[in-house]
Design a protein around this motif. Structure first.
Motif, PDB file in Angstrom:
ATOM      1  N   UNK A  59      10.318   5.331  -8.146  1.00 28.86           N
ATOM      2  CA  UNK A  59      10.213   4.800  -9.746  1.00 28.86           C
ATOM      3  C   UNK A  59       9.553   3.515  -9.979  1.00 28.86           C
ATOM      4  N   UNK A  60       9.029   2.980  -8.875  1.00 28.58           N
ATOM      5  CA  UNK A  60       8.457   1.532  -8.848  1.00 28.58           C
ATOM      6  C   UNK A  60       9.031   0.345  -8.883  1.00 28.58           C
ATOM      7  N   UNK A  61      10.308   0.509  -8.574  1.00 28.78           N
ATOM      8  CA  UNK A  61      11.092  -1.030  -8.835  1.00 28.78           C
ATOM      9  C   UNK A  61      11.410  -1.726  -7.820  1.00 28.78           C
ATOM     10  N   UNK A  99       0.808  -1.185   0.069  1.00 26.03           N
ATOM     11  CA  UNK A  99      -0.049  -0.044  -0.049  1.00 26.03           C
ATOM     12  C   UNK A  99       0.805   1.285   0.090  1.00 26.03           C
ATOM     13  N   UNK A 100       1.929   1.366   0.636  1.00 25.26           N
ATOM     14  CA  UNK A 100       2.830   2.412   0.834  1.00 25.26           C
ATOM     15  C   UNK A 100       3.532   2.646  -0.467  1.00 25.26           C
ATOM     16  N   UNK A 101       3.933   1.505  -1.236  1.00 22.89           N
ATOM     17  CA  UNK A 101       4.422   1.731  -2.412  1.00 22.89           C
ATOM     18  C   UNK A 101       3.542   2.269  -3.407  1.00 22.89           C
ATOM     19  N   UNK A 102       2.350   1.627  -3.419  1.00 25.27           N
ATOM     20  CA  UNK A 102       1.570   2.020  -4.474  1.00 25.27           C
ATOM     21  C   UNK A 102       1.093   3.781  -3.973  1.00 25.27           C
ATOM     22  N   UNK A 103       1.057   4.090  -2.866  1.00 26.60           N
ATOM     23  CA  UNK A 103       0.477   5.453  -2.620  1.00 26.60           C
ATOM     24  C   UNK A 103       1.943   6.347  -3.309  1.00 26.60           C
ATOM     25  N   UNK A 104       2.966   5.899  -3.159  1.00 23.08           N
ATOM     26  CA  UNK A 104       4.184   6.675  -3.326  1.00 23.08           C
ATOM     27  C   UNK A 104       4.349   6.781  -4.911  1.00 23.08           C
TER      28      UNK A 104
END
Length: 178
Positions: free
Chosen positions: A140-142, A6-11
Protein backbone atom coordinates in the motif's frame (compact mmCIF):
# COMPACT_ATOMS: atom_id res chain seq x y z
CA UNK A 1 19.09 1.94 0.65
CA UNK A 2 18.67 2.33 -3.09
CA UNK A 3 17.75 -1.39 -3.32
CA UNK A 4 15.14 -0.85 -0.59
CA UNK A 5 13.67 2.14 -2.46
CA UNK A 6 13.76 0.33 -5.80
CA UNK A 7 12.07 -2.79 -4.43
CA UNK A 8 9.32 -0.72 -2.80
CA UNK A 9 8.80 1.22 -6.01
CA UNK A 10 8.60 -2.00 -8.04
CA UNK A 11 6.02 -3.49 -5.64
CA UNK A 12 3.89 -0.33 -5.59
CA UNK A 13 3.96 0.07 -9.37
CA UNK A 14 3.08 -3.58 -9.97
CA UNK A 15 -0.05 -3.76 -7.85
CA UNK A 16 -2.84 -6.00 -9.07
CA UNK A 17 -6.24 -4.32 -9.01
CA UNK A 18 -7.96 -7.46 -7.72
CA UNK A 19 -5.60 -7.57 -4.69
CA UNK A 20 -5.91 -3.90 -3.75
CA UNK A 21 -9.03 -4.18 -1.53
CA UNK A 22 -7.72 -7.31 0.19
CA UNK A 23 -4.28 -5.87 0.99
CA UNK A 24 -5.73 -2.55 2.15
CA UNK A 25 -8.05 -4.54 4.45
CA UNK A 26 -5.15 -6.67 5.72
CA UNK A 27 -3.16 -3.52 6.43
CA UNK A 28 -6.05 -1.97 8.36
CA UNK A 29 -6.73 -5.06 10.51
CA UNK A 30 -3.03 -5.32 11.37
CA UNK A 31 -3.13 -1.93 13.07
CA UNK A 32 -2.27 -1.93 16.77
CA UNK A 33 -2.20 -5.71 17.14
CA UNK A 34 -5.94 -5.84 17.84
CA UNK A 35 -6.62 -8.71 15.43
CA UNK A 36 -4.04 -10.81 17.26
CA UNK A 37 -5.56 -10.06 20.66
CA UNK A 38 -9.00 -11.02 19.34
CA UNK A 39 -7.61 -14.30 18.01
CA UNK A 40 -5.92 -14.94 21.36
CA UNK A 41 -9.09 -14.16 23.30
CA UNK A 42 -11.17 -16.47 21.08
CA UNK A 43 -8.60 -19.25 21.47
CA UNK A 44 -8.57 -18.75 25.24
CA UNK A 45 -12.37 -18.82 25.47
CA UNK A 46 -12.37 -21.96 23.30
CA UNK A 47 -9.79 -23.45 25.73
CA UNK A 48 -7.19 -23.85 23.00
CA UNK A 49 -4.91 -21.42 24.86
CA UNK A 50 -4.31 -20.94 28.56
CA UNK A 51 -4.86 -17.50 30.08
CA UNK A 52 -1.11 -17.19 30.79
CA UNK A 53 -0.51 -17.64 27.05
CA UNK A 54 -2.99 -14.86 26.29
CA UNK A 55 -1.08 -12.69 28.75
CA UNK A 56 2.16 -13.61 26.98
CA UNK A 57 0.62 -12.63 23.64
CA UNK A 58 -0.60 -9.29 25.00
CA UNK A 59 2.75 -8.48 26.64
CA UNK A 60 4.63 -9.45 23.47
CA UNK A 61 2.48 -7.06 21.42
CA UNK A 62 2.83 -4.32 24.03
CA UNK A 63 6.62 -4.64 24.14
CA UNK A 64 6.96 -4.81 20.34
CA UNK A 65 4.66 -1.84 19.83
CA UNK A 66 6.37 0.26 22.50
CA UNK A 67 9.88 -0.48 21.25
CA UNK A 68 8.97 0.04 17.58
CA UNK A 69 6.89 3.18 17.96
CA UNK A 70 8.26 4.91 21.05
CA UNK A 71 11.95 3.94 21.00
CA UNK A 72 13.31 2.84 17.62
CA UNK A 73 11.25 5.05 15.27
CA UNK A 74 12.23 8.29 17.04
CA UNK A 75 15.89 7.20 17.14
CA UNK A 76 16.11 6.20 13.47
CA UNK A 77 13.58 8.72 12.16
CA UNK A 78 13.44 7.35 8.63
CA UNK A 79 11.09 9.33 6.42
CA UNK A 80 7.91 7.63 5.23
CA UNK A 81 7.79 6.84 1.51
CA UNK A 82 4.57 8.78 0.85
CA UNK A 83 2.73 12.03 1.27
CA UNK A 84 -0.03 11.74 3.86
CA UNK A 85 -3.57 11.55 2.46
CA UNK A 86 -6.91 10.75 4.13
CA UNK A 87 -6.70 7.20 2.73
CA UNK A 88 -3.24 6.70 4.21
CA UNK A 89 -4.45 8.02 7.56
CA UNK A 90 -6.83 5.02 7.74
CA UNK A 91 -3.76 2.77 7.69
CA UNK A 92 -1.67 4.46 10.39
CA UNK A 93 -2.26 5.70 13.90
CA UNK A 94 0.09 8.59 13.19
CA UNK A 95 0.82 8.85 9.47
CA UNK A 96 3.47 11.51 10.06
CA UNK A 97 5.66 9.28 12.21
CA UNK A 98 8.88 7.65 11.09
CA UNK A 99 8.99 4.60 8.87
CA UNK A 100 11.54 2.23 10.48
CA UNK A 101 10.62 -0.22 11.89
CA UNK A 102 7.10 -1.14 10.86
CA UNK A 103 4.89 -1.27 13.95
CA UNK A 104 2.44 -3.52 12.10
CA UNK A 105 5.21 -6.02 11.34
CA UNK A 106 6.55 -5.80 14.90
CA UNK A 107 3.13 -6.61 16.36
CA UNK A 108 2.47 -9.34 13.81
CA UNK A 109 5.73 -11.19 14.40
CA UNK A 110 5.57 -10.85 18.18
CA UNK A 111 2.11 -12.40 17.85
CA UNK A 112 3.28 -15.15 15.51
CA UNK A 113 5.93 -16.12 18.02
CA UNK A 114 3.49 -16.24 20.94
CA UNK A 115 0.65 -17.93 19.06
CA UNK A 116 2.91 -20.50 17.40
CA UNK A 117 4.17 -21.54 20.82
CA UNK A 118 0.68 -21.59 22.35
CA UNK A 119 -1.22 -23.21 19.47
CA UNK A 120 1.28 -24.87 17.12
CA UNK A 121 -1.51 -26.44 15.04
CA UNK A 122 -2.38 -22.95 13.75
CA UNK A 123 1.22 -22.04 12.89
CA UNK A 124 0.60 -21.89 9.12
CA UNK A 125 -2.36 -19.56 9.59
CA UNK A 126 -0.44 -17.29 11.99
CA UNK A 127 2.53 -17.10 9.61
CA UNK A 128 0.34 -16.44 6.59
CA UNK A 129 -1.42 -13.61 8.42
CA UNK A 130 1.80 -12.05 9.68
CA UNK A 131 3.46 -12.21 6.27
CA UNK A 132 0.35 -10.76 4.61
CA UNK A 133 0.22 -7.88 7.10
CA UNK A 134 3.93 -7.14 6.68
CA UNK A 135 3.77 -7.33 2.88
CA UNK A 136 0.63 -5.18 2.80
CA UNK A 137 2.56 -2.32 4.39
CA UNK A 138 4.93 -2.20 1.42
CA UNK A 139 2.16 -2.94 -1.10
CA UNK A 140 0.00 0.00 0.00
CA UNK A 141 3.08 2.23 -0.04
CA UNK A 142 3.50 3.19 3.61
CA UNK A 143 6.76 1.33 4.32
CA UNK A 144 9.95 0.21 2.66
CA UNK A 145 10.79 -3.53 2.61
CA UNK A 146 13.59 -3.07 5.17
CA UNK A 147 11.07 -1.40 7.51
CA UNK A 148 8.95 -4.54 7.62
CA UNK A 149 11.99 -6.82 7.88
CA UNK A 150 13.28 -4.75 10.80
CA UNK A 151 9.83 -4.78 12.40
CA UNK A 152 9.56 -8.54 11.96
CA UNK A 153 12.92 -9.13 13.63
CA UNK A 154 12.07 -6.77 16.48
CA UNK A 155 8.68 -8.41 17.03
CA UNK A 156 10.14 -11.92 17.00
CA UNK A 157 12.76 -10.91 19.57
CA UNK A 158 10.07 -9.33 21.76
CA UNK A 159 8.02 -12.53 21.62
CA UNK A 160 11.08 -14.55 22.67
CA UNK A 161 11.96 -12.13 25.46
CA UNK A 162 8.46 -12.16 26.94
CA UNK A 163 8.30 -15.97 26.75
CA UNK A 164 11.58 -16.26 28.63
CA UNK A 165 10.58 -13.66 31.22
CA UNK A 166 7.25 -15.37 31.94
CA UNK A 167 8.98 -18.76 32.03
CA UNK A 168 11.53 -17.45 34.53
CA UNK A 169 8.78 -16.00 36.75
CA UNK A 170 6.78 -19.24 36.68
CA UNK A 171 9.92 -21.28 37.40
CA UNK A 172 10.88 -19.01 40.30
CA UNK A 173 7.37 -19.29 41.75
CA UNK A 174 7.39 -23.09 41.39
CA UNK A 175 10.74 -23.32 43.16
CA UNK A 176 9.59 -21.01 45.96
CA UNK A 177 6.42 -22.98 46.67
CA UNK A 178 6.58 -25.06 49.89
Amino acid sequence: MSFDHALRLWIVTHRLAMLNPLLWFVSVIGRGGTVWLIIGAVLTIARRMRPIQLLQLALSILLASTLANQVVKPLVHRERPYVSTPQIQLLDENPNDASFPSGHASNAFASVYALSRAVPAGRLVWWAMALAIAYSRVYVGVHYPFDVIGGAILGWLCGMLIERAIGAIISRQANAAP
